[in-house]
Scaffold this motif. Structure first.
Motif, PDB file in Angstrom:
ATOM      1  N   VAL A  32       0.814  -1.220   0.000  1.00 16.92           N
ATOM      2  CA  VAL A  32       0.000   0.000   0.000  1.00 16.92           C
ATOM      3  C   VAL A  32       0.847   1.269   0.000  1.00 16.92           C
ATOM      4  O   VAL A  32       0.548   2.235  -0.713  1.00 16.92           O
ATOM      5  CB  VAL A  32      -0.935  -0.010   1.224  1.00 16.92           C
ATOM      6  CG1 VAL A  32      -1.875   1.181   1.191  1.00 16.92           C
ATOM      7  CG2 VAL A  32      -1.695  -1.315   1.311  1.00 16.92           C
TER       8      VAL A  32
ATOM      9  N   CYS B  55      -0.129   6.630  -2.533  1.00 15.40           N
ATOM     10  CA  CYS B  55      -0.841   5.351  -2.645  1.00 15.40           C
ATOM     11  C   CYS B  55      -0.185   4.503  -3.732  1.00 15.40           C
ATOM     12  O   CYS B  55       0.129   4.988  -4.826  1.00 15.40           O
ATOM     13  CB  CYS B  55      -2.309   5.616  -2.992  1.00 15.40           C
ATOM     14  SG  CYS B  55      -3.271   4.129  -3.285  1.00 15.40           S
TER      15      CYS B  55
ATOM     16  N   PRO C 270      -1.158   1.036  -5.607  1.00 11.16           N
ATOM     17  CA  PRO C 270      -2.150  -0.035  -5.779  1.00 11.16           C
ATOM     18  C   PRO C 270      -1.494  -1.398  -5.991  1.00 11.16           C
ATOM     19  O   PRO C 270      -0.363  -1.503  -6.469  1.00 11.16           O
ATOM     20  CB  PRO C 270      -2.925   0.398  -7.025  1.00 11.16           C
ATOM     21  CG  PRO C 270      -2.669   1.858  -7.157  1.00 11.16           C
ATOM     22  CD  PRO C 270      -1.285   2.069  -6.643  1.00 11.16           C
TER      23      PRO C 270
ATOM     24  N   TYR D 293      -8.620   2.473  -1.386  1.00 13.76           N
ATOM     25  CA  TYR D 293      -7.549   2.998  -0.536  1.00 13.76           C
ATOM     26  C   TYR D 293      -8.009   4.343   0.011  1.00 13.76           C
ATOM     27  O   TYR D 293      -8.469   5.218  -0.745  1.00 13.76           O
ATOM     28  CB  TYR D 293      -6.260   3.175  -1.338  1.00 13.76           C
ATOM     29  CG  TYR D 293      -5.790   1.917  -2.036  1.00 13.76           C
ATOM     30  CD1 TYR D 293      -4.872   1.063  -1.434  1.00 13.76           C
ATOM     31  CD2 TYR D 293      -6.277   1.567  -3.297  1.00 13.76           C
ATOM     32  CE1 TYR D 293      -4.443  -0.100  -2.070  1.00 13.76           C
ATOM     33  CE2 TYR D 293      -5.859   0.408  -3.939  1.00 13.76           C
ATOM     34  CZ  TYR D 293      -4.943  -0.421  -3.313  1.00 13.76           C
ATOM     35  OH  TYR D 293      -4.536  -1.571  -3.952  1.00 13.76           O
TER      36      TYR D 293
ATOM     37  N   ILE E 273      -4.696   4.515   7.524  1.00 14.02           N
ATOM     38  CA  ILE E 273      -5.001   4.117   6.149  1.00 14.02           C
ATOM     39  C   ILE E 273      -5.902   2.891   6.182  1.00 14.02           C
ATOM     40  O   ILE E 273      -5.667   1.951   6.955  1.00 14.02           O
ATOM     41  CB  ILE E 273      -3.709   3.801   5.373  1.00 14.02           C
ATOM     42  CG1 ILE E 273      -2.851   5.065   5.245  1.00 14.02           C
ATOM     43  CG2 ILE E 273      -4.020   3.225   3.991  1.00 14.02           C
ATOM     44  CD1 ILE E 273      -1.477   4.797   4.673  1.00 14.02           C
TER      45      ILE E 273
ATOM     46  N   VAL F 253      -7.637  -0.147   3.681  1.00 12.50           N
ATOM     47  CA  VAL F 253      -7.589  -0.820   2.385  1.00 12.50           C
ATOM     48  C   VAL F 253      -8.680  -1.882   2.381  1.00 12.50           C
ATOM     49  O   VAL F 253      -8.698  -2.765   3.240  1.00 12.50           O
ATOM     50  CB  VAL F 253      -6.226  -1.480   2.123  1.00 12.50           C
ATOM     51  CG1 VAL F 253      -6.193  -2.092   0.722  1.00 12.50           C
ATOM     52  CG2 VAL F 253      -5.099  -0.477   2.303  1.00 12.50           C
TER      53      VAL F 253
END
Length: 716
Positions: free
Chosen positions: A33, A79, A81, A150, A232, A234
């Motif tokens: 991440v 970020c 991915p 995210y 954060i 996810v």
């Protein structure tokens, strides 16, 4: 951005266009991440807790939560991915989005640029790219993520004004100092509204992953507090479509404010994000090493819910309306909304207990959908005969499970009362020379058998309303083939009583090579409701398969000696039609308490009903007395009988007594409809050859009509 930086960015993006794909670079796209080298101290990793009623204001259950502090002077936390795909932005609720005419660099600080970043790989056209994404995520088809979110991210100005037009297909990059084109401004607005997004791509010309979009300096960055701390989230999910209805039904189970792009929407079948990264790390394709808190996390036990009887991939409109309740031995209860694909991954830390009791409860307050459930594993009866799950009734009692193994399979069913009252309700007419008694039993038996097969075997696919909308012949064949496979796998062990061919209204149904196809008797709305009532024999093999147990002998006239021993299903078939009960060779298969009770008697005999809701035998005689009629009417209309129950009517008491005394009543007039509810104190609605809500006037003492009323309701 400086002129030099913009030129470098333009060259990087343009180098990704017009090249032929190669194999290896796609897998290197997989990244963790964030760049963990930018984290000061330890990174804390947890999972978002279960919630039976998720909301848009909190991370979706089993999202990966990362907490930590960014090193001073380390720069933005961008970020990164896991896989390529289309990027969409879900702005925080209540934000400000400009119109195209308001898009200027100076106005950027006034816009809402924080929210969730969605990367969607579901619409990738390149099949090789799809295969490589599947390889890097290391999961099977059911639990393969196609979407990842995210948050919370901030969309930098460089992404909107400099990178966005370069990522858009067939758009020329702007030169330094050039004014924004109308198309560019429209794309910025569409991106901030979540209506359009560019694709993140792999730079196939770059020898390393540093040239990919995921590593670019204009990627959205995570929000970091004034103290350099961050939180954060996810989330991972598979975009799914139901097999048993229209996916618009998912919208009814969505929490307030959750559009179809939000992780809380039921069309997104959630998968634990930690598990996704764990499996990706095991493939060896991750560019970044996984932090220890991720790899050392719990393993996941799998509860697999299906509507079909097989432990195969499934997706149902029923599932998101249910919450799964897990109770451990200490009485602790965890509740979680069931994903639309029926998969629930339960975390099991080292040394954790693996035994739970599982139950289901309605999970949506404004759309209550009640179900029954049972283990999908086969069992053995007292005689050692294998009994599949489709031959057993469901329950609403908690089910004991052990998650120590690979997976636990649980089958979910609708209530039979509900499925029995589903449309359509065809109006049919008796054919020449055909009595009305044949017609009503054929219609009610057709509805029951199709409901049983659909609910217990086909998982709602047999009576899927979408089947009526298919006009393409090839698509129709594919749709029917999927149902045939599921039904035939269940029914193949049971004998075909019809020989090589069966005649349908549309012609012959050939015997398939290597065996017979019972599913062919039901797909496409078969059997045709306009067929003669004698075609009720088509339902005999299904009743035999559902209820194969041989009947014990009933003492008749002092003898309990069987000549011909019938199965429970075959006996129920004959009870339903009130026939053959007087024959000496089979009469001892018929218990006294179900004779003359038609469809309700068949339900009670097979255990599909616990007992009769209404079964008061009148005294012998041609006419039932007034007090008996009044009591029967009061019981039938007391509100305890639910729509979908089965009814049996007789016009006079004399005919009824001939049947229950095992004597043939050749001129008896009866009726075997499905109960559709109470209309008023003098009428009940029924489903029969006249369609639905075909009113039957109840026989008050001064009014002729059906005088003997019998009813039984479903237990499942």
């Amino acid at each position: 951005m400086t002129s030099t930086g913009l030129n470098q960015l333009t060259a990087t993006v343009l180098s990704k266009r017009g090249t032929k794909p190669r194999r290896a670079p796609v897998r290197r796209f997989a990244r963790f991440v964030i760049d963990t080298r930018l984290v000061d101290g330890d990174l804390t990793v947890t999972d978002a807790p279960y919630s039976p009623t998720p909301t848009v204001s909190a991370p979706y259950p089993q999202s990966l939560l990362l907490r930590g502090r960014v090193r001073a002077g380390a720069g933005p936390l961008r970020c990164r991915p896991l896989f390529p795909g289309r990027v969409l932005f879900l702005a925080d609720q209540g934000g400000v989005v400009p119109t195209p005419g308001q898009v200027t660099r100076e106005a950027y600080p006034n816009w809402t640029t924080t929210g969730l970043l969605l990367v969607d790989s579901g619409d990738l056209a390149d099949p090789r790219l799809k295969r490589q994404i599947n390889a890097l995520t290391g999961t099977d088809d059911e639990a393969r993520p196609s979407r990842m979110w995210y948050g919370t991210v901030r969309i930098p100005a460089a992404f909107l004004f400099d990178a966005l037009p370069l990522l858009a297909p067939d758009e020329a990059p702007p030169g330094p100092g050039c004014a924004l084109s109308a198309e560019h401004r429209a794309r910025i607005v569409a991106f901030l509204r979540g209506e359009w997004g560019p694709r993140l791509r792999v730079n196939r010309r770059s020898p390393t992953a540093s040239g990919d979009d995921a590593a670019a300096g204009w990627m959205p960055e995570f929000v970091v507090g004034a103290d350099n701390r961050f939180l954060i989230s996810v989330s991972a999910a598979a975009l799914v479509a139901p097999y048993d209805g229209k996916d618009s039904a998912f919208d009814l189970a969505a929490p307030a404010g959750a559009g179809r792009l939000h992780p809380a929407h039921p069309a997104n079948a959630a998968i634990p994000a930690r598990r996704v990264y764990q499996l990706a790390g095991q493939t060896g394709h991750l560019v970044d090493p996984l932090p220890a808190p991720v790899t050392s996390g719990p393993r996941y036990g799998l509860l697999k819910f299906t509507r079909i009887w097989l432990a195969q991939p499934d997706c149902s409109i029923l599932f998101p309306f249910q919450q799964v309740r897990l109770r451990d031995r200490d009485g602790n209860v965890l509740g979680q909304r069931l994903a639309a694909n029926g998969l629930l991954f339960h975390p099991l830390p080292p040394g954790a207990r693996t035994r739970f009791s599982v139950s289901l409860a309605p999970g949506v307050a404004n759309a209550v959908v009640r179900v029954r459930w049972l283990s999908g594993a086969a069992e053995e009866d007292a005689e050692g005969r294998k009994i599949e799950c489709w031959q057993r009734p469901g329950t609403d009692d908690p089910l004991d499970v052990d998650l120590a193994g690979d997976r636990v399979h649980i089958v979910i069913r609708r209530l039979m009362n509900h499925i029995m009252t589903d449309g359509p309700y065809p109006v049919t007419h008796a054919l020449r020379g055909e009595g009305r008694n044949w017609r009503c039993t054929f219609v009610s038996m057709r509805r029951v058998i199709r409901a049983l097969v659909d609910n217990r075997i086909a998982g709602g696919r047999l009576n899927d309303v979408r089947s009526n909308e298919i006009t393409d012949e090839d698509e129709r064949l594919r749709f029917d083939a999927r149902i045939l496979q599921i039904v035939d796998l269940a029914m193949q062990p049971y004998r075909n009583p019809f020989g090589t061919h069966l005649r349908d209204a549309a012609g012959f149904l050939p015997k398939p090579k290597g065996g017979w196809s019972p599913g062919a008797l039901l797909i496409g709305g078969r059997p045709d409701p306009q067929l003669p009532g004698s075609y009720a024999r088509w339902f005999l093999p299904f009743l035999n398969a559902f209820f194969p147990t041989l009947m014990p002998a009933t003492n008749v006239r002092g003898s309990s000696c069987h000549r011909t021993r019938l199965s429970l299903g075959h006996t129920a078939y004959l009870v339903w039609q009130s026939r053959d009960f007087a024959k000496n060779d089979v009469t001892r298969n018929f218990p006294d308490r179900v004779l003359g009770r038609g469809g309700p008697g068949a339900l009670v005999l097979t255990g599909l009903a616990g007992d009769f809701h209404l079964d008061a035998s009148p005294p012998p005689g041609d006419e039932a007395p007034d007090d008996y009629i009044n009591a029967s009417i009061a019981r039938l209309t007391d509100g305890g009988l639910l729509p979908g129950a089965l009814l049996q009517f007789w016009e006079n008491s004399k005919d009824f007594h001939r049947v229950i005394n095992r004597r043939v009543a050749r001129t008896a007039n009866g009726h075997s409809p499905v109960f559709a509810g109470v209309i008023d104190e003098e009428n009940v609605g029924i489903i029969d050859q006249g369609g639905r809500k075909h009113a039957v006037v109840l026989p008050t003492p001064s009014l002729s009509g059906y005088r003997i009323l019998i009813a039984a309701d479903w237990i499942e």
